[in-house]
Motif scaffolding. Structure first.
Motif, PDB file in Angstrom:
ATOM      1  N   ALA A 182      42.066  38.357  36.588  1.00  0.00           N
ATOM      2  CA  ALA A 182      42.341  38.551  38.334  1.00  0.00           C
ATOM      3  C   ALA A 182      41.108  38.454  39.053  1.00  0.00           C
ATOM      4  CB  ALA A 182      42.606  40.250  38.200  1.00  0.00           C
ATOM      5  N   LEU A 183      40.011  38.823  38.530  1.00  0.00           N
ATOM      6  CA  LEU A 183      38.716  38.482  39.310  1.00  0.00           C
ATOM      7  C   LEU A 183      38.410  37.181  39.814  1.00  0.00           C
ATOM      8  CD1 LEU A 183      36.439  41.206  37.979  1.00  0.00           C
ATOM      9  CD2 LEU A 183      37.493  41.368  40.012  1.00  0.00           C
ATOM     10  N   CYS A 184      38.732  36.039  38.655  1.00  0.00           N
ATOM     11  CA  CYS A 184      38.298  34.860  39.063  1.00  0.00           C
ATOM     12  C   CYS A 184      39.533  34.117  39.760  1.00  0.00           C
ATOM     13  CB  CYS A 184      38.335  33.954  37.529  1.00  0.00           C
ATOM     14  SG  CYS A 184      36.979  34.328  36.742  1.00  0.00           S
ATOM     15  N   ALA A 185      40.882  34.803  39.630  1.00  0.00           N
ATOM     16  CA  ALA A 185      41.881  34.019  40.753  1.00  0.00           C
ATOM     17  C   ALA A 185      41.540  34.669  41.889  1.00  0.00           C
ATOM     18  CB  ALA A 185      43.131  34.743  40.059  1.00  0.00           C
ATOM     19  N   THR A 186      41.098  35.842  42.223  1.00  0.00           N
ATOM     20  CA  THR A 186      40.595  36.498  43.564  1.00  0.00           C
ATOM     21  C   THR A 186      39.823  35.531  44.565  1.00  0.00           C
ATOM     22  OG1 THR A 186      41.237  38.729  42.838  1.00  0.00           O
ATOM     23  CG2 THR A 186      40.074  38.293  44.886  1.00  0.00           C
ATOM     24  N   VAL A 187      38.586  34.983  43.574  1.00  0.00           N
ATOM     25  CA  VAL A 187      37.890  34.111  44.118  1.00  0.00           C
ATOM     26  C   VAL A 187      38.468  32.744  44.727  1.00  0.00           C
ATOM     27  CG1 VAL A 187      35.713  32.602  43.811  1.00  0.00           C
ATOM     28  CG2 VAL A 187      35.747  35.049  42.916  1.00  0.00           C
ATOM     29  N   LEU A 188      39.228  32.214  43.705  1.00  0.00           N
ATOM     30  CA  LEU A 188      40.047  30.991  43.996  1.00  0.00           C
ATOM     31  C   LEU A 188      40.929  31.242  45.284  1.00  0.00           C
ATOM     32  CD1 LEU A 188      40.847  29.625  40.612  1.00  0.00           C
ATOM     33  CD2 LEU A 188      39.256  28.967  41.919  1.00  0.00           C
ATOM     34  N   VAL A 211      33.009  37.886  41.344  1.00  0.00           N
ATOM     35  CA  VAL A 211      33.122  37.181  40.029  1.00  0.00           C
ATOM     36  C   VAL A 211      32.024  37.831  38.880  1.00  0.00           C
ATOM     37  CG1 VAL A 211      31.525  35.334  40.432  1.00  0.00           C
ATOM     38  CG2 VAL A 211      33.662  34.928  39.346  1.00  0.00           C
ATOM     39  N   SER A 212      30.977  38.631  39.547  1.00  0.00           N
ATOM     40  CA  SER A 212      29.937  39.184  39.137  1.00  0.00           C
ATOM     41  C   SER A 212      30.278  39.773  37.699  1.00  0.00           C
ATOM     42  CB  SER A 212      29.086  39.797  39.547  1.00  0.00           C
ATOM     43  OG  SER A 212      29.556  41.045  40.284  1.00  0.00           O
ATOM     44  N   PRO A 213      31.409  40.577  37.243  1.00  0.00           N
ATOM     45  CA  PRO A 213      31.626  41.098  36.053  1.00  0.00           C
ATOM     46  C   PRO A 213      31.961  40.052  34.910  1.00  0.00           C
ATOM     47  CG  PRO A 213      32.729  42.533  37.916  1.00  0.00           C
ATOM     48  CD  PRO A 213      32.119  41.465  38.444  1.00  0.00           C
ATOM     49  N   ALA A 214      32.681  38.971  35.542  1.00  0.00           N
ATOM     50  CA  ALA A 214      32.966  37.859  34.534  1.00  0.00           C
ATOM     51  C   ALA A 214      31.941  37.209  34.357  1.00  0.00           C
ATOM     52  CB  ALA A 214      33.854  36.858  35.360  1.00  0.00           C
ATOM     53  N   PHE A 215      30.846  36.927  35.552  1.00  0.00           N
ATOM     54  CA  PHE A 215      29.706  36.266  34.767  1.00  0.00           C
ATOM     55  C   PHE A 215      28.651  37.087  33.873  1.00  0.00           C
ATOM     56  CE2 PHE A 215      25.047  35.867  36.499  1.00  0.00           C
ATOM     57  CZ  PHE A 215      24.989  34.546  36.072  1.00  0.00           C
ATOM     58  N   ALA A 216      28.766  38.298  34.066  1.00  0.00           N
ATOM     59  CA  ALA A 216      27.931  39.183  33.174  1.00  0.00           C
ATOM     60  C   ALA A 216      28.735  39.303  31.742  1.00  0.00           C
ATOM     61  CB  ALA A 216      27.986  40.759  33.782  1.00  0.00           C
ATOM     62  N   LEU A 217      29.841  39.237  31.704  1.00  0.00           N
ATOM     63  CA  LEU A 217      30.640  39.266  30.445  1.00  0.00           C
ATOM     64  C   LEU A 217      30.311  37.752  29.823  1.00  0.00           C
ATOM     65  CD1 LEU A 217      32.453  40.820  28.706  1.00  0.00           C
ATOM     66  CD2 LEU A 217      34.701  39.317  29.633  1.00  0.00           C
ATOM     67  N   MET A 218      30.283  37.007  30.707  1.00  0.00           N
ATOM     68  CA  MET A 218      29.670  35.379  30.042  1.00  0.00           C
ATOM     69  C   MET A 218      28.393  35.353  29.332  1.00  0.00           C
ATOM     70  SD  MET A 218      27.825  32.538  30.851  1.00  0.00           S
ATOM     71  CE  MET A 218      27.557  32.569  32.564  1.00  0.00           C
ATOM     72  N   ILE A 219      27.531  35.979  29.876  1.00  0.00           N
ATOM     73  CA  ILE A 219      26.131  36.168  29.293  1.00  0.00           C
ATOM     74  C   ILE A 219      26.020  36.856  28.369  1.00  0.00           C
ATOM     75  CG2 ILE A 219      23.681  36.988  29.872  1.00  0.00           C
ATOM     76  CD1 ILE A 219      24.184  36.722  32.753  1.00  0.00           C
TER      77      ILE A 219
END
Length: 454
Positions: free
Chosen positions: A301-307, A338-346
């Motif tokens: 949902a967060l990534c889609a919001t950015v798009l 998008v930062s929560p998705a970025f943090a999860l990736m790390i």
């Protein structure tokens, strides 16, 4: 000697263990907040009103006087519904006047910090590790790549929509039927809708989240009130020549979206070549089979919001060029979303190896330092430009030449709402103190600003 070394080793291990613990991460974030406040003071102390600030102060005041309170509150500005920021700016001006920028800038900074705290809570719910959360949120506190939304007071309109979106995102993030959290979130969303053109974009983000969760009744509660409010405003008030004109080749819309996304990750990594890798890794985590449903739907949902965000902005602003997607005001919004998705990736880099995750955290630490430097540099340039406007208007007021020109003339290309006719208002509100030009350079500055012959 051996006993002493053993004692030192034990103490060192205890210190390292304490620092690497969750408590250590929490204390580090508290220190980051203190450091951020210092940075805010440094970058904000010389700022002054400029550009769209005047549209929300002087021009709106004129609208209130000539057209009435309805137009004051509901007339669009560049396609944005700004009722809440207009009320905030009007209230602050009536209490504090215009002799200091701080009463207007502090709410913008507070809203930014509030958005970071909400990101921190999203990370906590999705079980992002404490130190990764601290590092990413510390970076967001001083996000120089999004500098406009930190030092330009009127950008509170964007940040208010962002804060209400993140708050609603957290409030609807629960199982079961509709309850008061959903209704509170819906009320906040209406406030966000009345704060900027990002309201409809974030409404789509909430709809995506709740659709993925299959919470259909909650979706109606979340979307219908703000949707109805927006449609009313759109039909009744949204006529805006600046927003209605959409020049540009719409075939460049995908390029606009790609540029916006890449600029967002460039801001989060600050190292050449890493933004593309970070994007790919974040997408890989989003579609990874092992994620639990709530984490996966949150990330998607967060990534889609950015798009959706960059698509909507591109549709409106593509005529200014694809590079507009990399504007700091947009990068700030997208980076926080998008930062929560970025943090999860790390955190997921740990599956490659402990060293990979440490390298990811090191990149975030470097990005933090780079962003502080960018924020400082951009704030100096912005302050110089805005203070130049203040000085010029003060000299015009003291020159005696203002009555000889059209009062609707604007001396500064980037601030068309700051007109010669505003000088009495500026003096009454203590924004300027009239100064008589005493040097040849000052006289020439005034005559150039007024379009008079040398």
């Amino acid at each position: 000697m051996s006993a002493t070394e053993t004692r030192v080793d034990r103490q060192t291990r205890r210190v390292i263990s304490s620092l690497s613990s969750d408590d250590g991460a929490r204390w580090a974030f508290r220190l980051a907040i203190v450091g951020a406040v210092v940075v805010y003071f440094v970058v904000g102390r010389h700022q002054w009103f400029t550009r769209d600030d005047w549209a929300s102060i002087f021009t709106r005041e004129t609208v209130l006087t000539t057209d009435g309170w309805q137009h004051w509150l509901f007339d669009p500005q560049d396609g944005h519904w700004l009722t809440v920021p207009i009320l905030a700016f009007g209230g602050i001006r009536r209490v504090f006047g215009l002799d200091s920028y701080w009463p207007f800038l502090i709410p913008t900074l507070v809203a930014h910090v509030g958005a970071v705290f909400l990101v921190r809570e999203i990370c906590r719910r999705r079980r992002v590790s404490a130190w990764t959360t601290t590092m990413v949120c510390s970076l967001l506190l001083v996000l120089g790549s999004g500098w406009e939304n930190l030092i330009f007071a009127i950008q509170i309109c964007y940040t208010l929509s962002l804060v209400t979106f993140l708050a609603q995102f957290l409030l609807v993030d629960h199982d079961g039927g509709v309850d008061r959290r959903d209704f509170i979130g819906s009320a906040l969303a209406v406030i966000g809708m009345m704060s900027s053109g990002f309201g409809p974009i974030f409404m789509v983000g909430i709809v995506i989240l709740l659709a993925l969760r299959q919470r259909w009744k909650a979706l109606l509660v979340a979307a219908v009130p703000q949707g109805v409010a927006y449609m009313w405003w759109l039909l009744a008030w949204s006529s805006d020549k600046a927003a209605d004109a959409r020049p540009g080749n719409q075939s460049q819309l995908p390029a606009f979206v790609v540029r916006g996304v890449s600029a967002t990750f460039e801001g989060l990594t600050s190292l050449p070549g890493l933004s593309g890798l970070a994007i790919v890794a974040t997408i890989a985590v989003a579609i990874r089979p092992g994620l639990d449903v709530r984490t996966r739907t949150t990330v998607l949902a967060l990534c889609a919001t950015v798009l959706v965000m960059f698509t909507a902005i591109g549709f409106q602003r593509l005529g200014f060029g694809v590079s507009t997607a990399a504007s700091s005001r947009y990068v700030h919004m997208a980076a926080i979303v998008v930062s929560p998705a970025f943090a999860l990736m790390i955190d997921h880099l740990y599956q490659i190896g402990r060293e990979a995750r440490l390298a990811g955290l090191a990149v975030v630490a470097v990005a933090g330092g780079v962003n502080v430097a960018v924020l400082r540099e951009q704030s100096v340039q912005w302050a110089v430009a805005s203070r130049h406007e203040q000085t010029t208007m003060a000299l015009i007021a003291g020159s005696g030449l203002a009555p000889t020109v059209d009062p609707s003339r604007f001396p500064f290309v980037n601030s068309p709402d700051l007109i010669v006719g505003a000088i009495p208002f500026l003096i009454d509100e203590r924004a300027i103190v009239a100064r008589v030009p005493v040097t040849e350079a000052e006289v020439q500055l005034v005559r150039n600003a007024l379009g008079l012959a040398p």
